[in-house]
Design an enzyme around this catalytic site. Structure first.
Site, PDB file in Angstrom:
ATOM      1  CB  THR A  59      -0.959  -0.020   1.210  1.00  0.00           C
ATOM      2  OG1 THR A  59      -1.655  -1.275   1.230  1.00  0.00           O
ATOM      3  CG2 THR A  59      -1.973   1.102   1.152  1.00  0.00           C
TER       4      THR A  59
ATOM      5  CE1 TYR B 135       0.984  -9.354   2.212  1.00  0.00           C
ATOM      6  CE2 TYR B 135       2.674  -7.733   1.698  1.00  0.00           C
ATOM      7  CZ  TYR B 135       1.373  -8.185   1.589  1.00  0.00           C
ATOM      8  OH  TYR B 135       0.469  -7.462   0.854  1.00  0.00           O
TER       9      TYR B 135
ATOM     10  CE  LYS C 275      -0.937  -7.592   4.584  1.00  0.00           C
ATOM     11  NZ  LYS C 275      -0.477  -6.363   3.889  1.00  0.00           N
TER      12      LYS C 275
ATOM     13  CB  ILE D 121      -1.340  -5.672   7.851  1.00  0.00           C
ATOM     14  CG1 ILE D 121      -0.467  -6.181   9.016  1.00  0.00           C
ATOM     15  CG2 ILE D 121      -0.623  -4.538   7.107  1.00  0.00           C
ATOM     16  CD1 ILE D 121       0.911  -6.668   8.615  1.00  0.00           C
TER      17      ILE D 121
END
Length: 293
Positions: free
Chosen positions: A44, A132, A161, A203
């Site tokens: 992001t 992740y 994540k 997240i």
């Protein structure tokens, strides 16, 4: 330390460079609104289009601006193990609280390659590592067995994540590790379902614009108050969906700009501004929730 609502922070740009004051304002906004931790230089945060110098600067500025008032998780993963180690060492040196390590993308390592990649990073650093897993972007899925192996072998591998879109991954991972393992949702729409079976938070992309609400939903879920948490989840379901009407972070950055949270709607190519029709759909949902007029 990393339970609850973690924002996947957008990176503000101004005139082609990192907007330092804009970053400082965003960090203050999240401290004031109850966000539990901040990820900088993640997906992001447009990490693929940051220069190496900007990547380091972003991490260092975030650590300085936060001044230990909120944990900073630095996105320092890469598809080059050497580069990931170098950047993670930098984050550790400047005082980041943890590192977010994406599964290597594009070069599509085997499960053993993934293990060896994270093993090398874990052995070369002491900072807590949150792995992740996002196969839709990386092209490879780190299986729960691979994560469990890393989690068991290296004390600084503290969690994952999970952005596969598969709620069952939470139960699979817990069954291979323990109930205390840190699993964070990588998808706002699945945060509550994942927390219902043992995830510890999210997240979040949506947290960029509704931090109080996401924080409250996670707090209620962690307290086992799922009926109350469900009301928030259902209330913002349409927002969770519209924020992915185009590739993230295009819609969330547009929303933040429309709300006045950032001064400039600068995206770096190949990311490009939203189509007019999709922007109108985004505005409609933002108006519904009284986020813009």
């Amino acid at each position: 330390m990393f339970y609850g609502s973690v924002v996947a922070l957008i990176t503000p740009f101004k005139d082609g460079t990192l907007d330092r004051q804009g970053l400082k304002r965003l960090i203050e906004f999240h401290i004031e609104n109850g966000t539990d931790a901040i990820v900088v230089a993640g997906t992001t945060g447009e990490s693929p289009t940051l220069t190496y110098e900007e990547h380091e600067l972003l991490i260092e500025l975030a650590v300085g601006y936060s001044n230990k008032r909120i944990p900073i998780i630095a996105g320092t993963g890469a598809n080059s193990t050497h580069e990931a180690i170098t950047l993670t060492k930098f984050a550790e040196k400047v005082g980041a609280d943890a590192s977010l390590q994406v599964v290597p993308y594009y070069n599509k390592p085997t499960q053993e390659g993934i293990y060896q990649h994270f093993k090398a990073i874990a052995e070369e650093t002491n900072i807590p590592l949150i792995l992740y897993n996002i196969p839709s972007r990386t092209g490879v899925d780190m299986l729960p067995e691979t994560f469990a192996r890393l989690y068991g072998d290296f004390p600084n591998v503290i969690g994952i994540k999970e952005a596969t879109g598969n709620v069952a991954r939470v139960s699979e991972t817990i069954s291979l590790t323990n109930e205390d393992v840190l699993i964070l949702s990588g998808d706002d729409a699945l945060t509550l379902p994942m927390m219902a079976v043992g995830a510890k938070g999210v997240i979040s992309v949506a947290n960029n614009i509704i931090p109080k609400e996401i924080s409250q939903m996670c707090k209620l879920a962690l307290e086992g108050k799922f009926e109350e948490a469900k009301k928030i989840h259902n209330q913002y379901w349409d927002l969770f969906k519209v924020l992915f009407i185009e590739t993230n972070p295009i819609p969330i950055k547009t929303a933040a700009y429309l709300m006045g949270l950032i001064e400039s709607l600068e995206l770096r190519l190949p990311l490009y501004t939203m189509s007019k029709s999709n922007e109108e759909k985004l505005k409609e949902v933002l108006r519904k929730h009284s986020l813009i007029k």
